[in-house]
Scaffold this motif. Structure first.
Motif, short mmCIF file in Angstrom:
data_model
loop_
_atom_site.label_atom_id
_atom_site.label_comp_id
_atom_site.label_asym_id
_atom_site.label_seq_id
_atom_site.Cartn_x
_atom_site.Cartn_y
_atom_site.Cartn_z
N ASP A 137 0.81 -1.21 0.00
CA ASP A 137 0.00 0.00 0.00
C ASP A 137 0.85 1.26 0.00
N TYR A 138 2.04 1.20 0.62
CA TYR A 138 2.88 2.38 0.76
C TYR A 138 4.31 2.07 0.36
N ALA A 139 5.01 3.13 -0.04
CA ALA A 139 6.44 3.00 -0.36
C ALA A 139 7.15 4.27 0.07
N TRP A 140 8.43 4.11 0.41
CA TRP A 140 9.31 5.23 0.69
C TRP A 140 9.96 5.64 -0.63
N LEU A 141 9.95 6.91 -0.94
CA LEU A 141 10.69 7.45 -2.07
C LEU A 141 11.85 8.25 -1.50
N LEU A 142 13.05 7.97 -1.98
CA LEU A 142 14.22 8.76 -1.62
C LEU A 142 14.57 9.61 -2.83
N THR A 143 14.65 10.90 -2.62
CA THR A 143 14.87 11.83 -3.72
C THR A 143 16.05 12.74 -3.43
N TRP A 144 16.50 13.42 -4.46
CA TRP A 144 17.50 14.47 -4.32
C TRP A 144 16.74 15.78 -4.47
N LEU A 145 16.67 16.54 -3.38
CA LEU A 145 15.87 17.76 -3.37
C LEU A 145 16.56 18.86 -4.15
N THR A 146 15.82 19.48 -5.01
CA THR A 146 16.36 20.54 -5.86
C THR A 146 16.73 21.75 -5.02
N PRO A 147 18.00 22.17 -5.04
CA PRO A 147 18.38 23.33 -4.23
C PRO A 147 17.78 24.61 -4.79
N ASP A 148 17.49 25.51 -3.89
CA ASP A 148 17.02 26.84 -4.26
C ASP A 148 18.26 27.73 -4.34
N PRO A 149 18.37 28.59 -5.35
CA PRO A 149 19.57 29.44 -5.45
C PRO A 149 19.79 30.33 -4.23
N ASP A 150 18.73 30.60 -3.46
CA ASP A 150 18.85 31.44 -2.27
C ASP A 150 19.25 30.67 -1.01
N ASP A 151 19.35 29.34 -1.10
CA ASP A 151 19.73 28.54 0.06
C ASP A 151 21.19 28.81 0.43
N PRO A 152 21.48 28.94 1.73
CA PRO A 152 22.87 29.15 2.13
C PRO A 152 23.69 27.88 1.91
N VAL A 153 24.94 28.07 1.53
CA VAL A 153 25.87 26.95 1.37
C VAL A 153 27.10 27.27 2.22
N PRO A 154 27.48 26.41 3.15
CA PRO A 154 26.82 25.16 3.52
C PRO A 154 25.51 25.43 4.25
N ASN A 207 23.33 17.18 2.59
CA ASN A 207 23.03 16.26 1.50
C ASN A 207 21.51 16.26 1.35
N PRO A 208 20.98 17.00 0.39
CA PRO A 208 19.53 17.21 0.33
C PRO A 208 18.75 15.98 -0.14
N ILE A 209 18.78 14.95 0.70
CA ILE A 209 18.04 13.73 0.39
C ILE A 209 16.65 13.86 0.97
N GLY A 210 15.65 13.66 0.13
CA GLY A 210 14.26 13.69 0.57
C GLY A 210 13.76 12.30 0.88
N LEU A 211 12.91 12.20 1.89
CA LEU A 211 12.30 10.95 2.29
C LEU A 211 10.79 11.18 2.29
N HIS A 212 10.08 10.43 1.45
CA HIS A 212 8.65 10.66 1.26
C HIS A 212 7.91 9.34 1.40
N LEU A 213 6.95 9.27 2.31
CA LEU A 213 6.10 8.08 2.43
C LEU A 213 4.85 8.33 1.60
N VAL A 214 4.67 7.57 0.53
CA VAL A 214 3.55 7.77 -0.39
C VAL A 214 2.70 6.51 -0.48
#
Length: 174
Positions: free
Chosen positions: A52-69, A98-105
């Protein structure tokens, strides 16, 4: 140490900007998105339809205004009104080392090329790193269920429905 990650596909949604994208899949569980897998990975979908459900691991798209690091204390989208900073590892936001996204869908319909899901909190085109089935016996906390599970600051915010970064902005921020 050198590491490399290659996407196995892409997430498809109607959102193109972070500020308009819902926060947290559970708060937007009725909206549908799709996983488009690259051809070499499609055979890995066999029997995903039995979950019924799955975890999706994604690479979150950085926003140009995000501070680095990434800043180690940030105000999560859900605390925008309070402007309350939280330690990075006590939140789920996209601005991370490391902008890894974790999504339970919720898995809705598996096809030969991917699947549709319920629970959108991703921008269209988000790179997909992996898919793992959610299994209640493994992913539900065990132990004495009479004890209240602590959810940190999430226990203090409205989790009753969809929110976006834009909808959570303070009036004086507009």
């Amino acid at each position: 140490m050198t590491m490399s990650l290659e996407p196995i596909g892409r997430i498809r949604t109607r959102y193109t900007e972070r500020r308009e994208t819902p926060v947290q899949t559970a708060l937007n569980s009725s909206e549908e998105g799709a996983v488009e897998l690259d051809a070499p990975y499609r055979a890995g979908l066999v029997e995903l339809e039995t979950f019924d459900y799955a975890w999706l691991l994604t690479w979150l798209t950085p926003d140009p205004d995000d501070p680095v690091p990434a800043t180690m204390q940030q105000v999560p989208f859900l605390l925008t009104e309070q402007r309350r900073p939280i330690g990075l590892f006590a939140m789920r936001g996209p601005r991370r080392p490391n902008p890894i996204g974790l999504h339970l869908v919720r898995v809705l319909n598996v096809t030969g090329e991917g699947f549709t899901f319920g629970g959108v909190d991703m921008i269209d085109g988000t790179p997909l790193l992996d898919i793992k089935p959610w299994a209640a016996p493994l992913d539900t906390p065990h132990g004495d269920q009479t004890v209240t599970i602590r959810n940190g600051w999430f226990d203090t915010v409205d989790l009753s429905g969809p929110h976006t970064p834009q909808s959570l902005r303070r009036v004086d921020d507009a």
